[in-house]
Design an enzyme around this catalytic site. Structure first.
Site, PDB file in Angstrom:
ATOM      1  N   TYR A 112     -55.145 -45.484 -29.451  1.00 46.30           N
ATOM      2  CA  TYR A 112     -54.531 -44.407 -30.242  1.00 46.30           C
ATOM      3  C   TYR A 112     -53.007 -44.389 -30.124  1.00 46.30           C
ATOM      4  CZ  TYR A 112     -59.149 -42.526 -31.166  1.00 46.30           C
ATOM      5  OH  TYR A 112     -60.440 -42.369 -31.597  1.00 46.30           O
ATOM      6  N   TYR A 165     -67.326 -35.534 -29.603  1.00 44.85           N
ATOM      7  CA  TYR A 165     -66.786 -36.894 -29.624  1.00 44.85           C
ATOM      8  C   TYR A 165     -67.915 -37.865 -29.313  1.00 44.85           C
ATOM      9  CZ  TYR A 165     -64.266 -41.133 -28.747  1.00 44.85           C
ATOM     10  OH  TYR A 165     -63.843 -42.443 -28.816  1.00 44.85           O
ATOM     11  N   ASP A 221     -76.001 -37.319 -26.307  1.00 46.21           N
ATOM     12  CA  ASP A 221     -74.982 -38.300 -25.930  1.00 46.21           C
ATOM     13  C   ASP A 221     -74.463 -37.907 -24.544  1.00 46.21           C
ATOM     14  OD1 ASP A 221     -72.743 -39.780 -25.492  1.00 46.21           O
ATOM     15  OD2 ASP A 221     -71.847 -39.464 -27.477  1.00 46.21           O
ATOM     16  N   LYS A 249     -70.213 -45.253 -19.927  1.00 48.44           N
ATOM     17  CA  LYS A 249     -69.093 -44.961 -19.019  1.00 48.44           C
ATOM     18  C   LYS A 249     -69.388 -45.236 -17.534  1.00 48.44           C
ATOM     19  CE  LYS A 249     -65.973 -42.488 -21.882  1.00 48.44           C
ATOM     20  NZ  LYS A 249     -66.205 -41.685 -23.078  1.00 48.44           N
TER      21      LYS A 249
HETATM   22  C1  LIG Z   1     -66.457 -42.284 -24.427  1.00 49.38           C
HETATM   23  C2  LIG Z   1     -67.563 -41.700 -25.195  1.00 49.38           C
HETATM   24  C3  LIG Z   1     -68.196 -42.431 -26.220  1.00 49.38           C
HETATM   25  C4  LIG Z   1     -67.735 -43.803 -26.638  1.00 49.38           C
HETATM   26  O1  LIG Z   1     -67.874 -44.743 -25.625  1.00 49.38           O
HETATM   27  P1  LIG Z   1     -67.020 -46.118 -25.677  1.00 49.38           P
HETATM   28  O2  LIG Z   1     -67.507 -46.888 -24.501  1.00 49.38           O
HETATM   29  O3  LIG Z   1     -65.583 -45.706 -25.572  1.00 49.38           O
HETATM   30  O4  LIG Z   1     -67.327 -46.768 -26.962  1.00 49.38           O
HETATM   31  C5  LIG Z   1     -69.248 -41.830 -26.885  1.00 49.38           C
HETATM   32  N1  LIG Z   1     -69.660 -40.590 -26.567  1.00 49.38           N
HETATM   33  C6  LIG Z   1     -69.093 -39.869 -25.587  1.00 49.38           C
HETATM   34  C7  LIG Z   1     -69.613 -38.509 -25.257  1.00 49.38           C
HETATM   35  C8  LIG Z   1     -68.012 -40.391 -24.880  1.00 49.38           C
HETATM   36  O5  LIG Z   1     -67.418 -39.667 -23.919  1.00 49.38           O
END
Ligand SMILES: *Cc1c(COP(=O)(O)O)cnc(C)c1O
Length: 426
Positions: A18, A146, A247, A276
């Site tokens: 970004y 997100y 997620d 992550k």
């Molecule tokens: C970081 C994140 C993503 C994306 O993961 P990347 O490994 O950066 O592609 C998706 N959902 C959530 C909740 C995140 O924190």
């Protein structure tokens, strides 16, 4: 290459997350990182407050994780996953199936969190396709979410923060409702769920799945909402034949004080994304898990297979280090540690509440957030944090920390003290 040459080349040729290619913000040259410590090329040391975006829960350069990845390198760093399998992939799946609710029986390996979200959305669409209900092809989510930067993941990110409008109407239009208002530790109020309920009632037959981050909205707003919202949502989705996707890419593996954020609720979604911290921050890796119902339904109808399979799927190095990282977490008293970090963050960030520039301060598990009234100026604030010897990377109005779980009491108190100091001097 001298330090200056390196930074000059970086500025001329490398795109950071970004950022502008022509007018980039200053970047800092990291030499190495160990434990909770980031060492810059000029010898300065920073206490890490970010875990490299939620990932490095055990800190950096951990001997157990180093060893796992080194040992795997000697066997094979990568092998294609089409038609072949290997021990690290099987061991990891075994662990994931064991530590998640028993409903999650199937594991799909992905190369990043965004891909895990794409895979989850594809699973939902293929599920309804297999059931002969192809008109269920929209997604519903909450604002300020997100879910990653790839195409469909982006379509369920907050439409304003995610700047959907700049993509010239090529991005899928999804359904958004307000962000839940009742905070995690407030008294629950049924009216918080009314908007979601009414959209589901009105549009349920078009909606394939609701996707959201349970309990903690991360990069879209750093907001902690009430578990009852999710209990209500699960019941409502079941009633209206809608799948539920959690997620947990940011919240998974202990960050909120539970192993998974869904453990704060009584419910289990249909599809779960993890990423992550899954490899302890060593490699890009993620997984999408699902129930037998999802997997069996997709596999029972034409084309009979799930339509996804990246080149680096099930990478052995990533699987091996993930197994080591999850075992390391489970072997330690992580829950006690996260509780302790929570206590210290509450105490340490308390003083920020007095600042006129601060709107609110909130803490959950090993996540501490200072929400400002105005967006901070990164050009000014970033070097100030570095000068104070801490690594904090704000975005917009959010100045926040989610340190490695191995952070010491002394390090947290310095970290929080310096965070407040910088905001005071701003
Ligand atoms: C970081 C994140 C993503 C994306 O993961 P990347 O490994 O950066 O592609 C998706 N959902 C959530 C909740 C995140 O924190």
């Amino acid at each position: 290459m001298t330090h200056k040459e390196l930074l000059d080349f970086d500025k001329q040729h490398i795109w950071h997350p970004y950022t502008s290619a022509t007018n980039p913000l200053e970047v800092f040259h990291v030499e190495s990182a160990t434990g909770c410590n980031i060492r810059l090329n000029d010898g300065r040391e920073l206490i890490d407050g970010m875990s490299s975006w939620w990932a490095a829960v055990h800190g950096y350069n951990h001997p157990v994780l180093n060893n796992a990845i080194q040992k795997q390198t000697e066997k094979m760093s990568h092998i294609m996953f089409g038609g072949l399998t290997h021990q690290p992939a099987v061991e990891l799946a075994k662990l994931l199936v064991k530590i998640t609710p028993e409903e999650f029986t199937k594991v799909f390996y992905c190369d990043s969190g965004s891909v895990a979200v794409e895979v989850a959305m594809k699973m939902a669409l293929q599920y309804w396709h297999a059931k002969g209900e192809s008109s269920k092809n929209e997604f519903l989510t909450i604002k300020n979410g997100y879910h990653g930067d790839t195409w469909h993941a982006m379509s369920v990110c907050d439409p304003v923060n995610g700047m959907h409008s700049i993509f010239n109407k090529r991005l899928s239009i999804q359904n958004f409702v307000s962000q839940p208002q009742v905070a995690f530790n407030e008294q629950w109020d049924d009216s918080d769920f009314f908007e979601m309920e009414s959209v589901i009632e009105a549009k349920g037959d078009k909606i394939a799945a609701v996707i959201l981050e349970p309990i903690v909205q991360g990069a879209g707003g750093m907001w902690f909402y009430h578990p009852e919202y999710l209990n209500k949502l699960s019941a409502c989705c079941k009633k209206h034949n809608i799948l539920l996707i959690f997620d947990e890419i940011a919240t998974g593996f202990g960050r909120t004080g539970e192993l998974f954020a869904m453990n704060h609720t009584n419910i289990v979604p249909d599809i779960l994304c993890l990423g992550k911290a899954i490899t302890g921050g060593y490699m890009s890796f993620a997984t999408t898990m699902c129930t037998d119902d999802i997997a069996n339904t997709i596999s029972s109808a034409e084309p009979g297979v799930f339509m996804h399979g990246p080149t680096f799927m099930g990478n052995p190095l990533a699987c091996a280090v993930a197994v080591a990282s999850i075992n390391l977490l489970l072997e330690t008293e992580w829950q006690k540690r996260v509780k302790n970090i929570e206590k210290q963050l509450i105490a340490g960030l308390e003083r920020a509440k007095k600042l006129a520039s601060v709107k609110s301060v909130r803490v959950l598990g090993a996540i501490g957030v200072i929400e400002m009234h105005e967006a901070v100026d990164m050009k000014t604030i970033q070097p100030m944090f570095v000068k104070e010897g801490i690594w904090i990377r704000p975005f917009g109005r959010m100045v926040y920390t989610m340190p490695p779980f191995i952070i010491t009491d002394k390090e947290i108190s310095v970290l929080t003290e310096k965070m407040v100091k910088v905001l005071t001097n701003l």
